[in-house]
Design a protein around this motif. Structure first.
Motif, short mmCIF file in Angstrom:
data_model
loop_
_atom_site.label_atom_id
_atom_site.label_comp_id
_atom_site.label_asym_id
_atom_site.label_seq_id
_atom_site.Cartn_x
_atom_site.Cartn_y
_atom_site.Cartn_z
N SER A 130 -12.23 36.45 2.25
CA SER A 130 -12.89 35.81 3.39
C SER A 130 -13.07 34.31 3.14
O SER A 130 -12.86 33.49 4.03
N ALA A 131 -13.45 33.95 1.91
CA ALA A 131 -13.66 32.53 1.57
C ALA A 131 -12.35 31.75 1.63
O ALA A 131 -12.30 30.64 2.16
N ILE A 132 -11.27 32.33 1.10
CA ILE A 132 -9.97 31.65 1.13
C ILE A 132 -9.50 31.47 2.57
O ILE A 132 -9.01 30.40 2.96
N LYS A 133 -9.65 32.53 3.38
CA LYS A 133 -9.21 32.44 4.78
C LYS A 133 -10.06 31.43 5.56
O LYS A 133 -9.56 30.77 6.48
N ALA A 134 -11.32 31.31 5.18
CA ALA A 134 -12.18 30.30 5.82
C ALA A 134 -11.65 28.90 5.49
O ALA A 134 -11.63 28.02 6.37
N CYS A 135 -11.23 28.69 4.25
CA CYS A 135 -10.64 27.39 3.87
C CYS A 135 -9.37 27.12 4.67
O CYS A 135 -9.11 25.98 5.07
N LYS A 137 -8.67 28.25 7.70
CA LYS A 137 -9.07 27.93 9.08
C LYS A 137 -9.61 26.51 9.18
O LYS A 137 -9.37 25.81 10.17
N LEU A 138 -10.36 26.08 8.17
CA LEU A 138 -10.97 24.75 8.17
C LEU A 138 -10.01 23.66 7.71
O LEU A 138 -10.29 22.46 7.90
N GLY A 139 -8.90 24.07 7.09
CA GLY A 139 -8.00 23.08 6.52
C GLY A 139 -8.61 22.40 5.31
O GLY A 139 -8.31 21.24 4.99
N ASN A 140 -9.49 23.13 4.60
CA ASN A 140 -10.22 22.59 3.46
C ASN A 140 -9.44 22.89 2.18
O ASN A 140 -9.65 23.92 1.52
N ARG A 141 -8.54 21.98 1.83
CA ARG A 141 -7.67 22.22 0.68
C ARG A 141 -8.43 22.20 -0.64
O ARG A 141 -8.17 23.00 -1.54
N VAL A 142 -9.38 21.26 -0.76
CA VAL A 142 -10.13 21.11 -2.02
C VAL A 142 -10.86 22.41 -2.37
O VAL A 142 -10.76 22.92 -3.49
N SER A 143 -11.60 22.97 -1.40
CA SER A 143 -12.35 24.20 -1.66
C SER A 143 -11.41 25.37 -1.93
O SER A 143 -11.69 26.23 -2.78
N GLY A 144 -10.28 25.41 -1.21
CA GLY A 144 -9.33 26.50 -1.42
C GLY A 144 -8.76 26.50 -2.82
O GLY A 144 -8.64 27.55 -3.46
N VAL A 145 -8.38 25.32 -3.29
CA VAL A 145 -7.83 25.20 -4.66
C VAL A 145 -8.90 25.58 -5.69
O VAL A 145 -8.61 26.24 -6.70
N MET A 146 -10.15 25.19 -5.41
CA MET A 146 -11.24 25.52 -6.31
C MET A 146 -11.43 27.04 -6.38
O MET A 146 -11.60 27.61 -7.47
N TYR A 170 -1.81 28.28 1.13
CA TYR A 170 -0.88 27.24 0.68
C TYR A 170 0.24 27.00 1.69
O TYR A 170 0.79 25.89 1.76
N SER A 171 0.58 28.03 2.48
CA SER A 171 1.59 27.85 3.52
C SER A 171 1.12 26.84 4.56
O SER A 171 1.92 26.08 5.11
N LYS A 172 -0.18 26.83 4.82
CA LYS A 172 -0.73 25.90 5.81
C LYS A 172 -0.47 24.45 5.39
O LYS A 172 -0.30 23.57 6.23
N PHE A 173 -0.44 24.22 4.08
CA PHE A 173 -0.23 22.87 3.57
C PHE A 173 1.21 22.64 3.09
O PHE A 173 1.50 21.65 2.42
N ASP A 174 2.11 23.60 3.45
CA ASP A 174 3.53 23.51 3.09
C ASP A 174 3.75 23.34 1.59
O ASP A 174 4.70 22.69 1.14
N ASP A 175 2.85 23.92 0.80
CA ASP A 175 2.98 23.87 -0.66
C ASP A 175 3.76 25.11 -1.12
O ASP A 175 3.19 26.08 -1.65
N MET A 176 5.09 25.07 -0.89
CA MET A 176 5.89 26.26 -1.12
C MET A 176 6.08 26.56 -2.61
O MET A 176 6.34 27.71 -2.99
N GLU A 177 5.93 25.56 -3.46
CA GLU A 177 6.04 25.79 -4.90
C GLU A 177 4.90 26.70 -5.37
O GLU A 177 5.11 27.65 -6.13
N THR A 178 3.67 26.40 -4.88
CA THR A 178 2.53 27.24 -5.25
C THR A 178 2.63 28.61 -4.60
O THR A 178 2.23 29.62 -5.19
N VAL A 179 3.18 28.65 -3.37
CA VAL A 179 3.38 29.94 -2.70
C VAL A 179 4.26 30.84 -3.56
O VAL A 179 3.95 32.02 -3.77
#
Length: 483
Positions: A130-135, A137-146, A170-179
């Motif tokens: 739930s927390a990751i999906k909230a990040c 939805k919010l586009g909150n990359r910093v919290s998601g990575v944390m 990570y798909s939302k931020f096009d970070d396909m390497e991390t995906v």
């Protein structure tokens, strides 16, 4: 010298401890049932008065699982209970985090997740998801990575649910390497299916198609996911391209293809799929009936209805609705009578009855409609719901029994714009101008915004009564309320 007799507790006077144990047992059992928000608050008061604070986590779980039209009030109440509880509980707080996420309170979801960590409570998989999906939805990359860092600390890197949520993030931020790195960490056999589903849910079709294409041996669930995605969006060209090569076509994929063609209005191809599917089922048959009904092909709908050997109330509902929507009231009533016959004996549900009552309203058959209301529903011990109430109000209104319509209206606990409008129109048709005006004013006081149909009904009443000034006043008040 008299020896002191030992004190033996009276068997007729229970000790405080036994009373306490019985009370705890009763309250716990009560909270394991489905309750209204009002009932939960009453039980909570009982808990507080008797010092049973350790049962508060059950109160939290009950509130978040109780359907309510007052989500803001529910959130405030649960937050208050959570914040003041002396017994922090992982299950209760997990339920609250999920509750916040499902209500679109994404920032509060993250705050509650952080609060759990502060209290030293170990978040479970669903809390982290739930927390990751909230990040996301919010586009909150910093919290998601944390939170991804926390995932490593909790040893949940290989969890398919957490991994799928991270893929979406990570798909939302096009970070396909991390995906790719997250995908490699997921250890379960159905990981690819879950990741594809996550890509589809996040709207990243390109990545889902790419992963699906690169897979060697594909799980059948992957095929189903792709076929269903295409059909739900009406892309039947890609749907058939995915459906054709399937090594084993499931009932879900057959149903998806039929549904897709029906929704696209291509009934001939939908019927071809329906006729050749290995095992025809109620779901696909119902979909075909609904499609034929929409296009007025009632005889074709009845044909496939008759072909089904095993029928249930859902199939009867679809065919009765088909007749009702196409003005065949007599056929609808006859099919309803067939349901009730001893050799068929399929019990109607609320949808069946509300449809038949609506048919009675269209046909002006008060006797049959009131028999359903006053006799059949009582025999079936069927309680009133919104659709039944609205149908009965419409029936009694059209048949001149406004008093009965108002009786049902007053019995409704939650009244929305539609039910108010139905009742106002009822008064309008029967020229009860003062009752219509009073109900309109009550509606405004309840902060329920009228719609165009409501305005049409109330303005007609006022126009007939020649109350031009009052009409203008009511219109202005409603505009102020809605804006």
């Amino acid at each position: 010298m008299n020896k002191m007799k030992p004190h033996i507790p009276s068997p007729f006077k229970p000790s405080k401890l036994s009373i306490y144990a019985v009370l705890v047992s009763k309250v716990t059992a009560f909270l394991n049932n489905t309750l209204t928000v009002k009932q939960v608050k009453q039980v909570h008061a009982l808990i507080l008065v008797n010092g049973l604070n350790h049962l508060e986590p059950l109160i939290i779980t009950q509130i978040v699982n109780t359907p309510s039209n007052h989500y803001r009030a529910s959130i405030r109440y649960v937050r208050s209970v959570v914040n003041h509880s002396k017994y922090p509980n992982v299950a209760a707080r997990t339920s609250f985090v999920k509750f916040l996420y499902q209500r679109g309170k994404f920032q509060e979801t993250l705050s509650e997740y952080a609060r759990m960590r502060e209290l030293g409570l170990l978040p479970c998989t669903f809390t982290i998801v739930s927390a990751i999906k909230a990040c996301t939805k919010l586009g909150n990359r910093v919290s998601g990575v944390m939170i991804h860092g926390h995932v490593h600390g909790y040893g949940l890197c290989g969890d398919v649910h957490v991994g799928s949520a991270l893929v979406g993030f990570y798909s939302k931020f096009d970070d396909m390497e991390t995906v790719k790195s997250v995908c490699d960490e997921i250890s379960e056999r159905n990981a690819a299916t879950s990741v594809i589903k996550e890509f589809l849910d996040s709207g990243n079709l390109a990545m889902a198609e790419r992963l699906f294409s690169d897979m060697g041996s594909k799980d059948i669930a992957c095929w189903d996911s792709m076929v269903s995605w295409y059909t739900r969006r009406g892309n039947m060209e890609k749907a058939i391209a995915a459906f054709g090569p399937m090594p084993a076509k499931t009932s879900a994929s057959w149903a998806a293809m039929i549904s897709g063609y029906v929704d696209s209005g291509i009934l001939e191809i939908a019927r071809n799929f329906y006729d050749v599917m290995p095992e025809q089922n109620v779901t696909s048959c119902t979909k075909m009936i609904n499609g034929y009904s929409k296009h007025g092909a009632v005889e074709s709908a009845r044909e496939i209805f008759d072909e089904m050997r095993e029928k249930d109330h859902l199939l009867y509902n679809a065919m009765i609705t088909c007749y009702a929507q196409n003005g065949r009231s007599k056929d609808a009533l006859e099919l309803f009578e067939e349901m009730l016959q001893p050799n068929v004996n399929i019990q109607p549900d609320r949808m069946t009855l509300s449809t038949i009552i609506s048919v009675c309203a269209q046909w002006g058959n008060l006797n049959y409609g009131s028999w359903i209301h006053e006799t059949l529903m009582k025999e079936m011990r069927m309680t009133m719901d919104y659709s039944l109430s609205t149908a009965l109000i419409d029936l009694y209104t059209k048949c001149g029994r406004v008093d009965k319509a108002f009786e049902i209206f007053r019995g409704l606990e939650n009244r929305d714009v539609d039910v108010y409008t139905t009742m106002i129109l009822a008064y309008s048709r029967n020229r009860c101008k003062h009752d219509a005006i009073r109900l309109f004013e009550e509606m405004l006081e309840a902060n329920i915004c009228p719609n165009l149909v409501t305005f049409s009904g109330i303005l007609t009443v006022l126009d007939h009564a020649g109350i031009v000034e009052e009409s203008h006043h009511g219109h202005n008040n409603a505009n102020l309320l809605c804006h």
